[in-house]
Design an enzyme around this catalytic site. Structure first.
Site, PDB file in Angstrom:
ATOM      1  N   ARG A 171     -10.064  84.522   1.707  1.00 25.09           N
ATOM      2  CA  ARG A 171     -10.066  83.529   0.504  1.00 25.09           C
ATOM      3  C   ARG A 171     -11.219  82.740   0.449  1.00 25.09           C
ATOM      4  O   ARG A 171     -11.603  81.913   1.637  1.00 25.09           O
ATOM      5  CB  ARG A 171      -8.818  82.889   0.445  1.00 25.09           C
ATOM      6  CG  ARG A 171      -8.991  81.469  -0.655  1.00 25.09           C
ATOM      7  CD  ARG A 171      -7.580  80.854  -0.465  1.00 25.09           C
ATOM      8  NE  ARG A 171      -7.671  79.706  -1.531  1.00 25.09           N
ATOM      9  CZ  ARG A 171      -7.721  78.445  -0.965  1.00 25.09           C
ATOM     10  NH1 ARG A 171      -7.612  78.214   0.351  1.00 25.09           N
ATOM     11  NH2 ARG A 171      -7.478  77.495  -1.782  1.00 25.09           N
ATOM     12  N   ARG A 213      -9.066  62.172 -12.174  1.00 25.41           N
ATOM     13  CA  ARG A 213      -9.246  61.093 -11.265  1.00 25.41           C
ATOM     14  C   ARG A 213      -9.271  59.818 -11.661  1.00 25.41           C
ATOM     15  O   ARG A 213      -9.686  59.668 -12.811  1.00 25.41           O
ATOM     16  CB  ARG A 213     -10.377  61.354 -10.128  1.00 25.41           C
ATOM     17  CG  ARG A 213     -10.235  62.680  -9.422  1.00 25.41           C
ATOM     18  CD  ARG A 213     -11.414  62.606  -8.196  1.00 25.41           C
ATOM     19  NE  ARG A 213     -11.434  63.968  -7.648  1.00 25.41           N
ATOM     20  CZ  ARG A 213     -10.549  64.416  -6.484  1.00 25.41           C
ATOM     21  NH1 ARG A 213      -9.692  63.277  -6.088  1.00 25.41           N
ATOM     22  NH2 ARG A 213     -10.230  65.567  -6.092  1.00 25.41           N
ATOM     23  N   LYS A 224      -2.577  81.252 -10.151  1.00 30.15           N
ATOM     24  CA  LYS A 224      -1.825  80.220  -9.216  1.00 30.15           C
ATOM     25  C   LYS A 224      -0.631  79.520 -10.064  1.00 30.15           C
ATOM     26  O   LYS A 224      -0.906  78.716 -11.037  1.00 30.15           O
ATOM     27  CB  LYS A 224      -2.781  79.109  -8.712  1.00 30.15           C
ATOM     28  CG  LYS A 224      -3.815  79.743  -7.674  1.00 30.15           C
ATOM     29  CD  LYS A 224      -4.797  78.882  -7.649  1.00 30.15           C
ATOM     30  CE  LYS A 224      -4.468  77.702  -6.655  1.00 30.15           C
ATOM     31  NZ  LYS A 224      -5.790  77.029  -6.134  1.00 30.15           N
TER      32      LYS A 224
END
Length: 500
Positions: free
Chosen positions: A35, A76, A217
């Site tokens: 990965r 963020r 994912k």
């Protein structure tokens, strides 16, 4: 190079593991897929990684896959006065569009998409869930929230919204650039982060086409809500337990892991279990007993692969971590109860000719007690269908296409041999038998199940099964050594293309 286990191992490359010498040691230790985390890897470094992997794979004569993991959107906070403040339980806190440094009462939030989508009652998680707030009111440039779990708030910490479906694509501008790089350097799998709905997968597929396969994912609550459609859209899946455990109650993650694994297996698509599998081996040569049990549980569930992240990327013991994962997997697969666990759930057969052939090959293999199942496959789909049945014997994918061999490196139980398409049906059986004999998958007197498509070399046309028994020359019944000028001793190296 033959593996003695069926579950595959994915290892993340990083400073601890990226040298050519270390990559080769990791392949010998048991890595099947590497990965490349594009969140922390420059394009130049990614190309160097892939060049190294390809060189090592050629030298080892073993198919090794490359998975490039895209970062996805990141949200963020702005800056705080002094870099850090403290917020108390029960206090009110405001997120706004004012760029001035924040205080213990407010902070700048540079993401208009959040203001647009959030609603009263939604939960806000900051710094991987250490700080928890509940939205009381929201306007286009101001969110008022109540602090549920207080603590220290620092500048630029991440914010997650488990209840909010955000109006953003899974691919940011950075991801588009990273994806172009990954495709240019020949990545076999692309891991797609921040998937909220199946449309995110379809968007990525339109860009990627057939140049790589997509690993979705599963890390967002909204993805769980749309799981069936996502499983239908993706090529493979990753149980991203880290982010999933931040955005959902951690006690739900084990059950979700089993649910995702089961749905992926039913669809015949590979599933990877990831995050903190051997976390303590970042700094210790031995894992905890709980970590060993965690790896074992994923293997018992029939996951296609288990993955190491920081353990191999920055850890002090990357080789030992791979060797430990290899030993745990081998021990589980040798356990007398393994077959009962891995076949505990019976999956319905899909009404297609190729799925019927795969199911029949599995049934024949169990009835006649053959040594291996060999699948001629151009795209890898035949080997995937056979692997879906989780047979208790080797599955060998015979393919003329290197990219197919590398993609199959992620799939449970499949080992690949690169070979040209056979000339006719008789040649097909002879070639498969000799490959299995030369590579040690079958001995004289043992049988093989061979699947292929007629006409030969036609992708997606699997429609034939042949049962063959091998003589002392490595030839199938009904054939003689005189058919080969070398007396039946033609060598077929693993993952080395045979001239046509």
């Amino acid at each position: 190079m033959r593996r003695n286990r069926r579950v595959k191992i994915v290892a993340t490359l990083g400073p601890a593991s990226s040298s050519p010498e270390m990559v080769e040691k990791l392949v010998h230790a048991g890595v099947d897929v590497f990965r490349v985390n594009m969140s922390h890897t420059t394009h130049e470094a990614a190309k160097a990684y892939v060049d190294t992997i390809r060189t090592v794979a050629d030298r080892c004569r073993h198919a090794v896959g490359v998975l490039c993991d895209l970062q996805g959107p990141k949200f963020r906070l702005g800056e705080f006065h002094g870099g850090r403040v403290f917020v108390n339980d029960g206090a009110e806190f405001v997120f706004d569009s004012d760029k001035t440094p924040g205080t213990a009462e407010r902070v700048y939030l540079p993401h208009p998409q959040i203001f647009e989508a959030v609603a009263p009652g939604h939960i806000l998680l900051i710094d991987d869930g250490k700080i928890r707030m509940r939205v009381k009111g929201a306007k286009k440039d101001r969110i008022a929230a109540e602090v549920v779990t207080g603590g220290a708030l620092a500048s630029r910490k991440g914010i997650s919204l488990p209840d909010t479906l955000l109006p953003v694509s899974a691919l940011t501008e950075k991801d588009h650039a990273d994806l172009d790089c990954a495709l240019a350097i020949g990545a076999d799998w692309i891991a797609l982060s921040f998937v909220q709905r199946h449309e995110d997968v379809l968007e990525a597929k339109r860009i990627i086409g057939d140049r790589a396969a997509i690993i979705v994912k599963i890390e967002k609550p909204s993805a769980i809500d749309d799981l069936d459609a996502i499983v239908a859209a993706g090529d493979g899946f990753m149980v991203a337990r880290g982010d999933l455990g931040v955005e959902m109650p951690v006690e739900r993650v084990p059950g979700l892991q089993k649910q995702i694994t089961r749905k992926a297996r039913e669809a015949g698509k590979p599933v990877v279990v990831a995050t903190q599998m051997l976390e303590s081996m970042i700094s210790s040569p031995m894992p905890t007993r709980a970590e060993v049990s965690d790896v074992a549980a994923a293997v018992f569930d029939g996951a296609d692969a288990v993955m190491l992240s920081a353990e191999s990327a920055v850890g002090q013991y990357p080789i030992e971590a791979i060797q430990m994962m290899d030993r745990v997997a081998y021990e589980v697969e040798s356990d007398p109860s393994y077959d009962a666990f891995v076949h505990a759930t019976e999956f319905s057969k899909r009404p297609t000719g190729a799925d019927a052939i795969a199911a029949a090959a599995y049934a024949i293999a169990g009835t006649v007690k053959v040594a291996a199942i060999l699948c001629y496959t151009a795209t890898g789909s035949t080997a995937l269908r056979v692997a879906r049945e989780r047979p208790g014997l080797p599955v060998i994918g015979l393919t003329p296409i290197e990219s197919t061999a590398r993609r199959l490196a992620l799939v449970w139980g499949v080992q690949t041999v690169l070979t040209a398409d056979p000339e006719d049906l008789a040649h097909m059986v002879r070639k498969a038998s000799q490959i299995a004999f030369e590579e040690g998958f079958v001995k004289a007197g043992e049988g093989l199940v061979i699947t292929a498509g007629v006409p030969l070399g036609s992708p997606g046309a699997t429609n034939m099964i042949r049962l063959a028994f091998i003589d002392e020359h490595g030839l199938p019944d009904g054939h003689t050594p005189d058919e080969f000028p070398t007396g039946g001793k033609r060598r077929t190296p693993a993952v080395t293309k045979i001239p046509t």
